[in-house]
Write a protein that holds these residues in place. Structure first.
Motif, PDB file in Angstrom:
ATOM      1  N   SER A 185     112.597 -12.523  92.795  1.00 32.49           N
ATOM      2  CA  SER A 185     112.786 -13.688  93.654  1.00 32.49           C
ATOM      3  C   SER A 185     113.702 -13.310  94.808  1.00 32.49           C
ATOM      4  CB  SER A 185     113.358 -14.874  92.869  1.00 32.49           C
ATOM      5  OG  SER A 185     114.639 -14.566  92.377  1.00 32.49           O
ATOM      6  N   VAL A 186     113.823 -14.240  95.744  1.00 37.60           N
ATOM      7  CA  VAL A 186     114.564 -13.989  96.976  1.00 37.60           C
ATOM      8  C   VAL A 186     115.444 -15.202  97.264  1.00 37.60           C
ATOM      9  CG1 VAL A 186     114.320 -13.599  99.469  1.00 37.60           C
ATOM     10  CG2 VAL A 186     112.655 -12.609  97.876  1.00 37.60           C
ATOM     11  N   THR A 187     116.621 -14.950  97.811  1.00 38.26           N
ATOM     12  CA  THR A 187     117.473 -16.032  98.298  1.00 38.26           C
ATOM     13  C   THR A 187     117.715 -15.831  99.786  1.00 38.26           C
ATOM     14  OG1 THR A 187     118.598 -16.230  96.155  1.00 38.26           O
ATOM     15  CG2 THR A 187     119.703 -17.216  98.054  1.00 38.26           C
ATOM     16  N   LEU A 188     117.529 -16.908 100.547  1.00 36.95           N
ATOM     17  CA  LEU A 188     117.773 -16.926 101.986  1.00 36.95           C
ATOM     18  C   LEU A 188     118.715 -18.078 102.299  1.00 36.95           C
ATOM     19  CD1 LEU A 188     114.084 -16.755 103.313  1.00 36.95           C
ATOM     20  CD2 LEU A 188     115.666 -14.833 103.032  1.00 36.95           C
ATOM     21  N   ALA A 189     119.376 -17.996 103.437  1.00 36.11           N
ATOM     22  CA  ALA A 189     120.163 -19.131 103.916  1.00 36.11           C
ATOM     23  C   ALA A 189     119.224 -20.156 104.536  1.00 36.11           C
ATOM     24  CB  ALA A 189     121.190 -18.666 104.946  1.00 36.11           C
ATOM     25  N   SER A 190     119.426 -21.421 104.216  1.00 31.96           N
ATOM     26  CA  SER A 190     118.587 -22.470 104.795  1.00 31.96           C
ATOM     27  C   SER A 190     118.730 -22.512 106.316  1.00 31.96           C
ATOM     28  CB  SER A 190     118.929 -23.826 104.182  1.00 31.96           C
ATOM     29  OG  SER A 190     120.312 -24.089 104.299  1.00 31.96           O
ATOM     30  N   GLU A 191     119.849 -22.060 106.827  1.00 33.65           N
ATOM     31  CA  GLU A 191     120.067 -22.012 108.273  1.00 33.65           C
ATOM     32  C   GLU A 191     119.093 -21.066 108.978  1.00 33.65           C
ATOM     33  OE1 GLU A 191     124.098 -23.167 106.521  1.00 33.65           O
ATOM     34  OE2 GLU A 191     122.421 -21.887 105.966  1.00 33.65           O
ATOM     35  N   THR A 192     118.553 -20.100 108.250  1.00 34.16           N
ATOM     36  CA  THR A 192     117.592 -19.178 108.852  1.00 34.16           C
ATOM     37  C   THR A 192     116.378 -19.942 109.358  1.00 34.16           C
ATOM     38  OG1 THR A 192     118.284 -17.523 107.225  1.00 34.16           O
ATOM     39  CG2 THR A 192     116.317 -17.019 108.522  1.00 34.16           C
ATOM     40  N   ARG A 193     115.855 -20.822 108.536  1.00 37.10           N
ATOM     41  CA  ARG A 193     114.680 -21.622 108.914  1.00 37.10           C
ATOM     42  C   ARG A 193     114.985 -22.492 110.135  1.00 37.10           C
ATOM     43  NH1 ARG A 193     110.317 -23.341 106.022  1.00 37.10           N
ATOM     44  NH2 ARG A 193     111.209 -22.699 104.040  1.00 37.10           N
ATOM     45  N   ILE A 194     116.194 -23.024 110.209  1.00 33.54           N
ATOM     46  CA  ILE A 194     116.582 -23.944 111.282  1.00 33.54           C
ATOM     47  C   ILE A 194     116.887 -23.208 112.586  1.00 33.54           C
ATOM     48  CG2 ILE A 194     118.333 -25.638 111.988  1.00 33.54           C
ATOM     49  CD1 ILE A 194     118.654 -26.167 108.874  1.00 33.54           C
ATOM     50  N   SER A 230     116.550 -19.757 113.268  1.00 37.19           N
ATOM     51  CA  SER A 230     115.719 -18.587 113.588  1.00 37.19           C
ATOM     52  C   SER A 230     114.331 -18.754 112.976  1.00 37.19           C
ATOM     53  CB  SER A 230     116.391 -17.314 113.062  1.00 37.19           C
ATOM     54  OG  SER A 230     117.687 -17.172 113.579  1.00 37.19           O
ATOM     55  N   PRO A 231     113.588 -19.799 113.393  1.00 36.82           N
ATOM     56  CA  PRO A 231     112.307 -20.102 112.733  1.00 36.82           C
ATOM     57  C   PRO A 231     111.276 -18.976 112.849  1.00 36.82           C
ATOM     58  CG  PRO A 231     112.608 -21.473 114.682  1.00 36.82           C
ATOM     59  CD  PRO A 231     113.902 -20.768 114.449  1.00 36.82           C
ATOM     60  N   ALA A 232     111.204 -18.295 113.985  1.00 33.57           N
ATOM     61  CA  ALA A 232     110.237 -17.204 114.126  1.00 33.57           C
ATOM     62  C   ALA A 232     110.570 -16.065 113.162  1.00 33.57           C
ATOM     63  CB  ALA A 232     110.192 -16.702 115.565  1.00 33.57           C
ATOM     64  N   PHE A 233     111.850 -15.747 113.047  1.00 35.86           N
ATOM     65  CA  PHE A 233     112.279 -14.705 112.116  1.00 35.86           C
ATOM     66  C   PHE A 233     111.990 -15.134 110.683  1.00 35.86           C
ATOM     67  CE2 PHE A 233     115.337 -12.523 109.437  1.00 35.86           C
ATOM     68  CZ  PHE A 233     115.153 -11.211 109.842  1.00 35.86           C
ATOM     69  N   HIS A 234     112.257 -16.389 110.357  1.00 31.02           N
ATOM     70  CA  HIS A 234     111.988 -16.913 109.017  1.00 31.02           C
ATOM     71  C   HIS A 234     110.505 -16.751 108.671  1.00 31.02           C
ATOM     72  CE1 HIS A 234     111.381 -19.892 105.807  1.00 31.02           C
ATOM     73  NE2 HIS A 234     112.635 -19.621 105.493  1.00 31.02           N
ATOM     74  N   HIS A 235     109.651 -17.048 109.621  1.00 27.22           N
ATOM     75  CA  HIS A 235     108.211 -16.890 109.413  1.00 27.22           C
ATOM     76  C   HIS A 235     107.860 -15.424 109.136  1.00 27.22           C
ATOM     77  CE1 HIS A 235     103.962 -17.769 109.702  1.00 27.22           C
ATOM     78  NE2 HIS A 235     103.838 -16.776 110.573  1.00 27.22           N
ATOM     79  N   GLN A 236     108.479 -14.505 109.873  1.00 32.62           N
ATOM     80  CA  GLN A 236     108.238 -13.080 109.637  1.00 32.62           C
ATOM     81  C   GLN A 236     108.717 -12.673 108.247  1.00 32.62           C
ATOM     82  OE1 GLN A 236     110.241 -11.770 113.307  1.00 32.62           O
ATOM     83  NE2 GLN A 236     108.353 -10.654 113.755  1.00 32.62           N
ATOM     84  N   LEU A 237     109.855 -13.196 107.823  1.00 36.46           N
ATOM     85  CA  LEU A 237     110.340 -12.910 106.471  1.00 36.46           C
ATOM     86  C   LEU A 237     109.315 -13.337 105.427  1.00 36.46           C
ATOM     87  CD1 LEU A 237     114.092 -14.012 106.545  1.00 36.46           C
ATOM     88  CD2 LEU A 237     113.219 -11.688 106.202  1.00 36.46           C
ATOM     89  N   GLU A 238     108.774 -14.532 105.603  1.00 33.10           N
ATOM     90  CA  GLU A 238     107.784 -15.032 104.651  1.00 33.10           C
ATOM     91  C   GLU A 238     106.574 -14.117 104.558  1.00 33.10           C
ATOM     92  OE1 GLU A 238     107.229 -19.007 106.183  1.00 33.10           O
ATOM     93  OE2 GLU A 238     108.384 -19.838 104.503  1.00 33.10           O
ATOM     94  N   SER A 239     106.207 -13.480 105.665  1.00 33.41           N
ATOM     95  CA  SER A 239     105.038 -12.595 105.648  1.00 33.41           C
ATOM     96  C   SER A 239     105.328 -11.275 104.926  1.00 33.41           C
ATOM     97  CB  SER A 239     104.544 -12.323 107.072  1.00 33.41           C
ATOM     98  OG  SER A 239     105.434 -11.484 107.764  1.00 33.41           O
ATOM     99  N   VAL A 240     106.595 -10.909 104.803  1.00 27.13           N
ATOM    100  CA  VAL A 240     106.981  -9.661 104.129  1.00 27.13           C
ATOM    101  C   VAL A 240     107.283  -9.902 102.653  1.00 27.13           C
ATOM    102  CG1 VAL A 240     108.735  -7.837 104.041  1.00 27.13           C
ATOM    103  CG2 VAL A 240     107.894  -8.640 106.252  1.00 27.13           C
ATOM    104  N   LEU A 241     107.880 -11.031 102.357  1.00 24.26           N
ATOM    105  CA  LEU A 241     108.330 -11.324 100.996  1.00 24.26           C
ATOM    106  C   LEU A 241     107.238 -12.029 100.207  1.00 24.26           C
ATOM    107  CD1 LEU A 241     111.856 -12.572 102.003  1.00 24.26           C
ATOM    108  CD2 LEU A 241     111.296 -10.374 100.912  1.00 24.26           C
ATOM    109  N   HIS A 242     106.885 -11.465  99.084  1.00 22.15           N
ATOM    110  CA  HIS A 242     105.827 -12.030  98.246  1.00 22.15           C
ATOM    111  C   HIS A 242     106.391 -12.394  96.875  1.00 22.15           C
ATOM    112  CE1 HIS A 242     103.055 -10.873 101.370  1.00 22.15           C
ATOM    113  NE2 HIS A 242     103.547  -9.661 101.322  1.00 22.15           N
ATOM    114  N   ALA A 243     107.505 -13.104  96.913  1.00 17.83           N
ATOM    115  CA  ALA A 243     108.165 -13.537  95.688  1.00 17.83           C
ATOM    116  C   ALA A 243     108.687 -14.952  95.924  1.00 17.83           C
ATOM    117  CB  ALA A 243     109.317 -12.586  95.351  1.00 17.83           C
TER     118      ALA A 243
END
Length: 130
Positions: A66-75, A77-90
């Motif tokens: 599993s993965v833990t991210l800061a909720s502030e990332t989505r708020i 840095s939304p483009a970066f958050h989207h890229q993270l989602e494409s790399v992380l498969h957990a």
């Protein structure tokens, strides 16, 4: 010499050493790392290496439960958050940035990149492959 994949000896040693439930943090250049937590310093200059490149190399070698991210990332840095989602498969859990910083004290190590995107920090929770 390895013929491919991850080549950095400290990163390889870390991945070989961790076990189920251990955590590895891949951090931006500004994340405050507690003094007692081992760190692998990769930052050369601002932006180098970028977090996503390091993340891709690490997750190719590591079982991530599993993965833990800061909720502030989505708020913030939304483009970066989207890229993270494409790399992380957990499965991903989001916590506030202060909670994420508190979780660093229990990390097997923090890998500091040159990333400058706000809130670009990822905690990888190690799994098992059986």
């Amino acid at each position: 010499m390895k013929s491919g994949g991850l080549l950095h000896p400290e990163l390889l040693a870390l991945i070989a050493r961790v076990g189920h439930t251990d955590t590895i943090v891949i951090a931006d250049v500004g994340l405050p790392i507690p003094r007692n937590v081992p760190r692998i310093e990769l930052a050369v200059v601002a932006g180098l290496p970028d977090l996503l490149s390091v993340l891709r190399a690490v997750v190719a070698e590591l079982v991530v439960e599993s993965v833990t991210l800061a909720s502030e990332t989505r708020i913030h840095s939304p483009a970066f958050h989207h890229q993270l989602e494409s790399v992380l498969h957990a499965p991903t859990v989001e916590v506030d940035h202060e909670t994420l910083k508190g979780m660093l004290h229990h990390a097997a190590a923090v890998i500091r990149t040159g990333e400058t995107t706000p809130y670009a920090n990822v905690i990888l929770h190690c799994g098992v492959d059986f």
